[in-house]
Design a protein around this motif. Structure first.
Motif, mmCIF file in Angstrom:
data_model
loop_
_atom_site.group_PDB
_atom_site.id
_atom_site.type_symbol
_atom_site.label_atom_id
_atom_site.label_comp_id
_atom_site.label_asym_id
_atom_site.label_seq_id
_atom_site.Cartn_x
_atom_site.Cartn_y
_atom_site.Cartn_z
ATOM 1 N N TYR A 25 0.807 -1.216 0.000
ATOM 2 C CA TYR A 25 0.000 0.000 0.000
ATOM 3 C C TYR A 25 0.845 1.272 0.000
ATOM 4 O O TYR A 25 0.473 2.256 -0.638
ATOM 5 C CB TYR A 25 -0.989 -0.010 1.177
ATOM 6 C CG TYR A 25 -2.139 -0.950 0.921
ATOM 7 C CD1 TYR A 25 -3.104 -0.654 -0.028
ATOM 8 C CD2 TYR A 25 -2.259 -2.151 1.609
ATOM 9 C CE1 TYR A 25 -4.158 -1.524 -0.294
ATOM 10 C CE2 TYR A 25 -3.313 -3.024 1.362
ATOM 11 C CZ TYR A 25 -4.252 -2.701 0.405
ATOM 12 O OH TYR A 25 -5.289 -3.565 0.143
ATOM 13 N N ALA A 26 1.983 1.267 0.671
ATOM 14 C CA ALA A 26 2.830 2.462 0.707
ATOM 15 C C ALA A 26 3.655 2.599 -0.567
ATOM 16 O O ALA A 26 3.610 3.633 -1.240
ATOM 17 C CB ALA A 26 3.742 2.424 1.936
ATOM 18 N N ASP A 27 4.402 1.563 -0.905
ATOM 19 C CA ASP A 27 5.319 1.651 -2.040
ATOM 20 C C ASP A 27 4.620 1.392 -3.372
ATOM 21 O O ASP A 27 4.941 2.018 -4.375
ATOM 22 C CB ASP A 27 6.473 0.657 -1.869
ATOM 23 C CG ASP A 27 7.254 0.897 -0.584
ATOM 24 O OD1 ASP A 27 7.276 2.046 -0.097
ATOM 25 O OD2 ASP A 27 7.835 -0.075 -0.059
ATOM 26 N N GLY A 28 3.672 0.456 -3.395
ATOM 27 C CA GLY A 28 2.998 0.097 -4.636
ATOM 28 C C GLY A 28 1.867 1.040 -5.002
ATOM 29 O O GLY A 28 1.774 1.514 -6.128
ATOM 30 N N PHE A 88 0.071 5.079 -0.838
ATOM 31 C CA PHE A 88 -0.581 5.607 0.361
ATOM 32 C C PHE A 88 0.475 6.095 1.347
ATOM 33 O O PHE A 88 1.566 5.540 1.436
ATOM 34 C CB PHE A 88 -1.422 4.531 1.046
ATOM 35 C CG PHE A 88 -2.687 4.125 0.324
ATOM 36 C CD1 PHE A 88 -2.979 4.532 -0.971
ATOM 37 C CD2 PHE A 88 -3.595 3.309 0.959
ATOM 38 C CE1 PHE A 88 -4.140 4.133 -1.619
ATOM 39 C CE2 PHE A 88 -4.769 2.912 0.334
ATOM 40 C CZ PHE A 88 -5.044 3.322 -0.953
ATOM 41 N N ARG A 89 0.140 7.126 2.112
ATOM 42 C CA ARG A 89 1.020 7.660 3.159
ATOM 43 C C ARG A 89 0.871 6.804 4.415
ATOM 44 O O ARG A 89 -0.240 6.484 4.838
ATOM 45 C CB ARG A 89 0.615 9.103 3.466
ATOM 46 C CG ARG A 89 1.455 9.787 4.535
ATOM 47 C CD ARG A 89 0.929 11.178 4.898
ATOM 48 N NE ARG A 89 -0.359 11.075 5.585
ATOM 49 C CZ ARG A 89 -1.499 11.583 5.122
ATOM 50 N NH1 ARG A 89 -1.546 12.224 3.981
ATOM 51 N NH2 ARG A 89 -2.621 11.457 5.807
ATOM 52 N N ILE A 107 -1.319 -0.489 11.670
ATOM 53 C CA ILE A 107 -0.709 0.306 10.605
ATOM 54 C C ILE A 107 -1.845 1.053 9.918
ATOM 55 O O ILE A 107 -2.782 0.436 9.411
ATOM 56 C CB ILE A 107 0.039 -0.568 9.576
ATOM 57 C CG1 ILE A 107 1.134 -1.393 10.260
ATOM 58 C CG2 ILE A 107 0.628 0.313 8.468
ATOM 59 C CD1 ILE A 107 1.803 -2.410 9.345
ATOM 60 N N GLN A 108 -1.774 2.379 9.925
ATOM 61 C CA GLN A 108 -2.791 3.186 9.259
ATOM 62 C C GLN A 108 -2.148 3.879 8.074
ATOM 63 O O GLN A 108 -1.084 4.480 8.202
ATOM 64 C CB GLN A 108 -3.390 4.207 10.223
ATOM 65 C CG GLN A 108 -4.522 4.999 9.596
ATOM 66 C CD GLN A 108 -5.300 5.810 10.619
ATOM 67 O OE1 GLN A 108 -5.606 5.324 11.700
ATOM 68 N NE2 GLN A 108 -5.614 7.034 10.264
ATOM 69 N N LEU A 109 -2.803 3.795 6.914
ATOM 70 C CA LEU A 109 -2.307 4.390 5.679
ATOM 71 C C LEU A 109 -3.420 5.198 5.022
ATOM 72 O O LEU A 109 -4.592 4.811 5.098
ATOM 73 C CB LEU A 109 -1.846 3.302 4.705
ATOM 74 C CG LEU A 109 -0.781 2.338 5.225
ATOM 75 C CD1 LEU A 109 -1.381 0.985 5.529
ATOM 76 C CD2 LEU A 109 0.337 2.203 4.235
ATOM 77 N N THR A 110 -3.055 6.295 4.365
ATOM 78 C CA THR A 110 -4.056 7.176 3.770
ATOM 79 C C THR A 110 -3.724 7.450 2.307
ATOM 80 O O THR A 110 -2.591 7.829 1.996
ATOM 81 C CB THR A 110 -4.129 8.510 4.542
ATOM 82 O OG1 THR A 110 -4.386 8.228 5.915
ATOM 83 C CG2 THR A 110 -5.220 9.412 3.998
#
Length: 143
Positions: free
Chosen positions: A22-25, A28-29, A43-46
C-alpha cells in the motif's frame, strides 16, 4: 451532526508485506505503524488527498457486535481519481498489477475510457482484497 467515514479495516495475513504494497505500490502515506498494546499492531495508511484511511490490524480483538473478516474477503473498495490513465501508469510503474482501463458499455465491460463517471480499473492486494479505481470529473476534486 456529520458522520464521516474515516478508517476502513483491510484484513491481511502479512502486515509488513501489506504495508509495503500500500505504501510503495499504491502510494498511500503511512500515518502510523505502532504496537499499541502487547501483541497488538496497527498500521494506518491514507491515500493521497483523502480523509479516509485504511488500517491493517494484528492481534486486535473484534469490537463488540462485530466479527473479523478473512484476509482477501474485502472487495469493492473504491478510489476516485481525476485521470484514470495516469493513475494506471502510476500503479503499474510501482509494480501493481492493475487491469486495463474499462467502461460499462451496452453489452457489458468494454476496453478503454467511457463518458463522465464511466472509466474504471481494478487491482488486488497480495491477499486478494479487491479495489476499484474510478475516474471522477476534475471539478469535483476542487470542492
Amino acid at each position: 451532526m456529520n458522520w464521516t467515514l474515516e478508517v476502513v479495516p483491510v484484513p491481511v495475513t502479512d502486515m509488513d508485506r501489506a504495508k509495503a504494497f500500500y505504501a510503495d505500490g499504491v502510494g498511500f502515506r503511512v500515518d502510523l505503524d505502532s504496537e499499541v498494546a502487547p501483541g497488538v499492531r496497527i498500521i494506518q495508511l491514507t491515500p493521497p488527498g483523502s480523509r479516509c484511511s485504511i488500517v491493517l490490524l494484528q492481534g486486535m480483538p473484534p469490537a463488540p457486535g462485530t466479527r473479523q473478516t478473512a484476509p482477501g474477503a474485502l472487495h469493492g473498495l473504491q478510489l476516485c481519481v481525476t485521470d484514470i490513465e495516469a493513475a494506471r501508469a502510476e500503479l503499474t510503474g510501482r509494480g501493481v498489477d492493475a487491469s486495463p482501463v474499462r467502461h460499462l458499455g451496452a453489452t457489458g465491460w468494454a476496453d478503454g475510457k467511457g463518458q463522465t463517471w464511466n472509466s474504471f480499473l481494478t487491482f488486488e492486494d497480495p491477499d486478494g482484497n479487491g479495489w476499484v479505481v474510478q475516474e471522477a470529473p476534475s471539478e469535483l476534486a476542487e470542492r
